[in-house]
Design an enzyme around this catalytic site. Structure first.
Site, PDB file in Angstrom:
ATOM      1  N   MET A  83      36.192  61.445  82.185  1.00 18.73           N
ATOM      2  CA  MET A  83      35.403  62.277  82.664  1.00 18.73           C
ATOM      3  C   MET A  83      34.013  61.644  82.223  1.00 18.73           C
ATOM      4  O   MET A  83      33.631  61.884  81.168  1.00 18.73           O
ATOM      5  CB  MET A  83      35.695  63.535  82.586  1.00 18.73           C
ATOM      6  CG  MET A  83      34.625  64.562  82.558  1.00 18.73           C
ATOM      7  SD  MET A  83      34.750  66.170  82.237  1.00 18.73           S
ATOM      8  CE  MET A  83      35.051  66.066  80.285  1.00 18.73           C
ATOM      9  N   PRO A  84      33.184  61.199  83.280  1.00 14.90           N
ATOM     10  CA  PRO A  84      31.975  60.816  82.817  1.00 14.90           C
ATOM     11  C   PRO A  84      31.054  62.033  82.670  1.00 14.90           C
ATOM     12  O   PRO A  84      30.838  63.247  83.370  1.00 14.90           O
ATOM     13  CB  PRO A  84      31.296  60.135  83.981  1.00 14.90           C
ATOM     14  CG  PRO A  84      32.401  59.972  84.954  1.00 14.90           C
ATOM     15  CD  PRO A  84      33.402  60.789  84.717  1.00 14.90           C
ATOM     16  N   VAL A  85      30.322  61.890  81.490  1.00 10.40           N
ATOM     17  CA  VAL A  85      29.035  62.878  81.335  1.00 10.40           C
ATOM     18  C   VAL A  85      27.840  62.517  81.548  1.00 10.40           C
ATOM     19  O   VAL A  85      27.597  61.485  80.611  1.00 10.40           O
ATOM     20  CB  VAL A  85      29.215  63.813  79.978  1.00 10.40           C
ATOM     21  CG1 VAL A  85      28.340  64.907  79.838  1.00 10.40           C
ATOM     22  CG2 VAL A  85      30.642  64.581  79.800  1.00 10.40           C
ATOM     23  N   TRP A  93      30.247  65.180  85.263  1.00  8.54           N
ATOM     24  CA  TRP A  93      29.522  66.300  84.775  1.00  8.54           C
ATOM     25  C   TRP A  93      28.313  65.909  84.682  1.00  8.54           C
ATOM     26  O   TRP A  93      27.673  64.734  84.136  1.00  8.54           O
ATOM     27  CB  TRP A  93      30.196  66.900  83.281  1.00  8.54           C
ATOM     28  CG  TRP A  93      31.526  67.396  83.558  1.00  8.54           C
ATOM     29  CD1 TRP A  93      32.357  67.369  84.343  1.00  8.54           C
ATOM     30  CD2 TRP A  93      32.065  68.446  82.424  1.00  8.54           C
ATOM     31  NE1 TRP A  93      33.396  68.204  83.962  1.00  8.54           N
ATOM     32  CE2 TRP A  93      33.213  68.630  83.021  1.00  8.54           C
ATOM     33  CE3 TRP A  93      31.575  68.878  81.251  1.00  8.54           C
ATOM     34  CZ2 TRP A  93      34.059  69.595  82.140  1.00  8.54           C
ATOM     35  CZ3 TRP A  93      32.182  69.716  80.649  1.00  8.54           C
ATOM     36  CH2 TRP A  93      33.537  70.022  80.971  1.00  8.54           C
TER      37      TRP A  93
END
Length: 59
Positions: A1-3, A40
């Site tokens: 999941m990239p933030v 995100w």
């Protein structure tokens, strides 16, 4: 999941943030092959008085 964290001077409208979030999400989804619902984004708004560039305070 990239933030993704976007730190900048305060003052952008909710509509501007929404458009940026949509475009950044689309780019990461396309290039990074990541589902959009896994991207995100966090906006950090700060007054200019909290920034120094090249040793000079900005506020």
């Amino acid at each position: 999941m990239p933030v993704v964290t976007i730190e900048w001077y305060e003052g952008r409208s909710p509509d501007q943030k929404r458009e940026i979030a949509e475009k950044v999400t689309a780019l990461i989804s396309e290039v990074g092959k990541t589902p959009a619902d896994q991207v995100w984004i966090r906006f950090v708004d700060s007054p200019k008085t909290e920034w120094s560039i090249g040793g000079d305070m900005q506020g």
